[in-house]
Design an enzyme around this catalytic site. Structure first.
Site, PDB file in Angstrom:
ATOM      1  N   ASP A 230       0.839  -0.961  -0.518  1.00 29.74           N
ATOM      2  CA  ASP A 230      -0.287   0.062   0.187  1.00 29.74           C
ATOM      3  C   ASP A 230       0.930   0.995  -0.020  1.00 29.74           C
ATOM      4  OD1 ASP A 230      -2.278   1.793   0.495  1.00 29.74           O
ATOM      5  OD2 ASP A 230      -3.550   0.201   1.195  1.00 29.74           O
TER       6      ASP A 230
ATOM      7  N   ASP B 135       4.016   1.345  -4.946  1.00 30.68           N
ATOM      8  CA  ASP B 135       3.229   2.445  -5.564  1.00 30.68           C
ATOM      9  C   ASP B 135       2.971   0.805  -6.440  1.00 30.68           C
ATOM     10  OD1 ASP B 135       1.465   3.024  -7.724  1.00 30.68           O
ATOM     11  OD2 ASP B 135       2.842   4.910  -6.719  1.00 30.68           O
TER      12      ASP B 135
ATOM     13  N   LEU C 116      -6.754  -4.944  -4.909  1.00 31.93           N
ATOM     14  CA  LEU C 116      -7.786  -3.874  -3.695  1.00 31.93           C
ATOM     15  C   LEU C 116      -6.901  -2.528  -4.542  1.00 31.93           C
ATOM     16  CD1 LEU C 116      -8.567  -6.418  -3.000  1.00 31.93           C
ATOM     17  CD2 LEU C 116      -9.796  -5.083  -0.502  1.00 31.93           C
TER      18      LEU C 116
ATOM     19  N   TYR D 111     -13.597   6.934 -13.491  1.00 31.79           N
ATOM     20  CA  TYR D 111     -13.121   6.000 -12.344  1.00 31.79           C
ATOM     21  C   TYR D 111     -13.966   4.396 -13.025  1.00 31.79           C
ATOM     22  CZ  TYR D 111     -14.085   2.559  -8.650  1.00 31.79           C
ATOM     23  OH  TYR D 111     -14.447   2.082  -7.883  1.00 31.79           O
TER      24      TYR D 111
END
Length: 315
Positions: free
Chosen positions: A31, A57, A79, A147
């Site tokens: 994360d 990243d 995720l 998105y």
């Protein structure tokens, strides 16, 4: 199993981390804290199954190469993503690079190392619901925001690795997820924001007329769905929805949360072009293939979330 969880320090990621550890797996969390936070996974740091909090990243290909080469992962739960609709409208490049290019980088590593992929997509890829049967996986998609467009592009790429390379993958589309550990500010979900404003004595602001509906899935039910999609071969190559199977208008949700209609205000919509007027999940495929169905009612989920916010984020 050895499991890589990208975005594991985020809201849903935190609950997925917990469930994977409870199930006895070794978990590496990747994360960059752009959406998540170190505090979300603080409680797991001493767990014997929590192997490493990798701060990095998914666009960093050299990091991913080292990570996959160093550990023999069985599953990658992917995720990690930019998740804010308005941010994607204001800055589509960042969302595309994170959600589409970042996913490509993950897929390449999983192909090289034969790692199953559970790809977290979103109900925001769908066109509005047109009947009370709810939205199935065959429902038309409509990328009403960058998105949604980035997620649809990533979904198709993920599925192409199933067909081209026989890599086990599944695309999951949870509906509007809420619960403890969700942000209560501007980037949070509608339930968390409404409850937070209620407890702070503020008005509950609704964008537009408030007749738009949402299918609200409690986060623990969502995490159980996410995790079980990784365990099962029956969903490989599939797109699978998860939701409560009940929708509620934003007006009625506000009344349910605050109880006092005088504290509910309507304000101009900041991105009306990206609003989906009706979202209602048909989760029959998840029930058939995974034996999954939601356990927490909307009223119980709101109660649990309010208790979490009220007690200063202790759970």
């Amino acid at each position: 199993m050895n499991i890589l969880l990208t975005g594991g320090a985020g809201f849903i990621g935190r609950w997925v981390t917990k469930r994977l550890l409870d199930d006895g797996h070794q978990v590496w969390v990747l994360d960059d804290f752009s959406n998540g936070s170190r505090e979300n996974v603080q409680e797991f740091q001493q767990h014997r199954g929590f192997k490493e909090m990798v701060v990095g990243d998914i666009k960093d290909e050299s990091l991913l190469t080292r990570l996959f080469a160093s550990h023999s992962f069985d599953i990658c739960y992917h995720l990690g993503a930019s998740i804010n609709v308005q941010d994607s409208i204001d800055d589509p490049r960042t969302t595309f690079n994170n959600d589409t290019v970042g996913t490509f980088n993950i897929m390449e590593q999983c192909r090289k190392h034969q790692v199953k992929v559970v790809f977290m997509s979103t109900c925001m890829v769908y066109d509005r619901c047109t009947d009370e049967e709810g939205i199935t996986e065959l429902h038309p998609t409509k990328p009403a925001s960058p998105y949604a467009g980035s997620k649809i592009a990533a979904e198709n790429m993920v599925l192409s690795y199933y067909y081209a390379y026989n890599l086990p993958v599944v695309v999951i589309r949870p509906f509007n997820t809420y619960g403890p550990f969700q942000k209560t500010g501007g980037e949070g979900g509608v339930v968390a924001i409404f409850i937070n404003n209620k407890l702070a004595g503020k008005d509950l602001n609704i964008y537009g007329e408030g007749t738009q509906t949402r299918d609200l899935l409690y986060v623990d039910d969502c995490a159980r769905f996410v995790v079980e999609a990784g365990y099962s071969d029956s969903v490989n190559g599939h797109i699978v929805n998860a939701g409560l199977g009940r929708d509620i208008s934003v007006n009625d949700l506000a009344k349910l949360v605050v109880g006092d209609a005088s504290r509910i205000k309507h304000v101009p919509h900041i991105h009306p072009q990206s609003e989906i007027q009706k979202l209602l999940c048909n989760y029959s495929k998840a029930k058939d293939l995974l034996g999954w169905e939601p356990k927490v009612t909307l009223e119980e989920g709101i109660s649990r979330t309010e208790e979490w916010i009220r007690t200063g984020y202790l759970i």
